[in-house]
Design an enzyme around this catalytic site. Structure first.
Site, mmCIF file in Angstrom:
data_model
loop_
_atom_site.group_PDB
_atom_site.id
_atom_site.type_symbol
_atom_site.label_atom_id
_atom_site.label_comp_id
_atom_site.label_asym_id
_atom_site.label_seq_id
_atom_site.Cartn_x
_atom_site.Cartn_y
_atom_site.Cartn_z
ATOM 1 N N GLU A 112 0.663 -1.212 0.026
ATOM 2 C CA GLU A 112 -0.155 0.017 0.162
ATOM 3 C C GLU A 112 0.850 1.310 0.006
ATOM 4 O OE1 GLU A 112 -4.056 -1.704 2.347
ATOM 5 O OE2 GLU A 112 -2.314 -1.000 3.443
ATOM 6 N N GLU A 132 -3.353 -10.172 4.082
ATOM 7 C CA GLU A 132 -4.230 -9.544 5.357
ATOM 8 C C GLU A 132 -5.508 -10.758 5.270
ATOM 9 O OE1 GLU A 132 -2.265 -5.641 4.396
ATOM 10 O OE2 GLU A 132 -2.924 -7.636 3.147
#
Length: 261
Positions: A112, A132
């Site tokens: 990210e 995740e």
């Protein structure tokens, strides 16, 4: 400070930012706040035109959130500082180019962070993932950004399965600009930074604001805002010394001298 997890070096108009937090360059709350201060200062310094972001060590670029720090009390909804996690992805008004030199494992919040850059160069041993899902949580920023950067079905596969991809596949899908041999990565990134730093900073600012704001606008609305000088950076560009310098240099068949004003 020499013991800071973020090392910075100024090279003319270029700011090099190195994440240096052994063993894996994971980001805890304190590191994120430092990064926010560094990138805010970069944004606000008129003498800096380009940021080059990399990491120390060569194995990890960044795995994202520091789970060990979280286990010791760092709250996932804690104070990440200016610009949100990693200091970049929510930093308002950042109208300067950012180059990422990805020199290792780049996953979770680290991916990210990388997606907050404008140009992404990766070493040939770099790998990418959004794991995740395997820990029962959401890659929030990646869920917003990734389907806009690469084909939807590839983005969803990465989000839904946590599958790892290597640098060649990342380049094939357009996640990164290109793959560079690891021992040449910083040389190539510095060449790119120097090329951009030699260009017109007011034009770069206008480009970044237009691209950012136009993302959620239809074509004609975006064009109307440009032609009516409703973007602050475009208005500044059209009234600048650099705008006149560019025209003069073209007419005189010489290289322009950009001053950023």
């Amino acid at each position: 400070m020499t013991d800071s997890p973020i090392k910075t070096t100024r090279r003319g108009h270029i700011l090099e930012v190195t994440l240096d937090r052994p063993k894996a360059n994971a980001i805890d709350l304190a590191t994120s706040r430092i990064m926010g201060d560094v990138f805010t200062d970069f944004r606000d310094d008129p003498d800096l035109r380009v940021a080059l972001v990399t990491a120390a060590g060569g194995k990890f670029f960044c795995p994202g959130w520091d789970l060990k720090a979280a286990a010791e009390g760092d709250a996932v909804d804690g104070d990440y500082g200016k610009g949100g996690f990693g200091g970049l992805q929510e930093l308002r008004g950042l109208n300067k180019p950012v180059i990422m030199a990805i020199n290792g494992i780049c996953c979770g919040g680290g991916l990210e962070l990388a997606l907050s850059g404008d140009i992404l160069l990766a070493a040939d041993h770099a790998t990418f993932a959004l794991p995740e899902i395997r820990s029962g949580t959401v890659a929030d920023a990646a869920s917003v950004k990734l389907p806009k950067r690469i084909p939807y079905h590839i983005a969803m596969e990465m989000l839904l399965t946590g599958r790892w991809i290597d640098a060649d596949e990342a380049a094939r899908w357009g996640l990164i600009n290109r793959v560079v041999p690891a021992d040449h990565l910083m040389d190539e990134a510095r060449k790119m930074a120097a090329l951009i730093a030699s260009g017109p900073p007011l034009v770069y600012a206008a480009l970044k604001e237009i691209v950012r704001e136009a993302e959620d606008m239809n074509f004609q609305d975006a064009m109307n805002r440009i032609t009516k000088s409703q973007f602050e950076t475009v208005e500044r560009l059209y009234r600048s010394e650099d705008q006149k310098e560019g025209a003069r240099a073209f007419a005189e068949k010489r290289d322009p001298v950009w001053k950023g004003r």
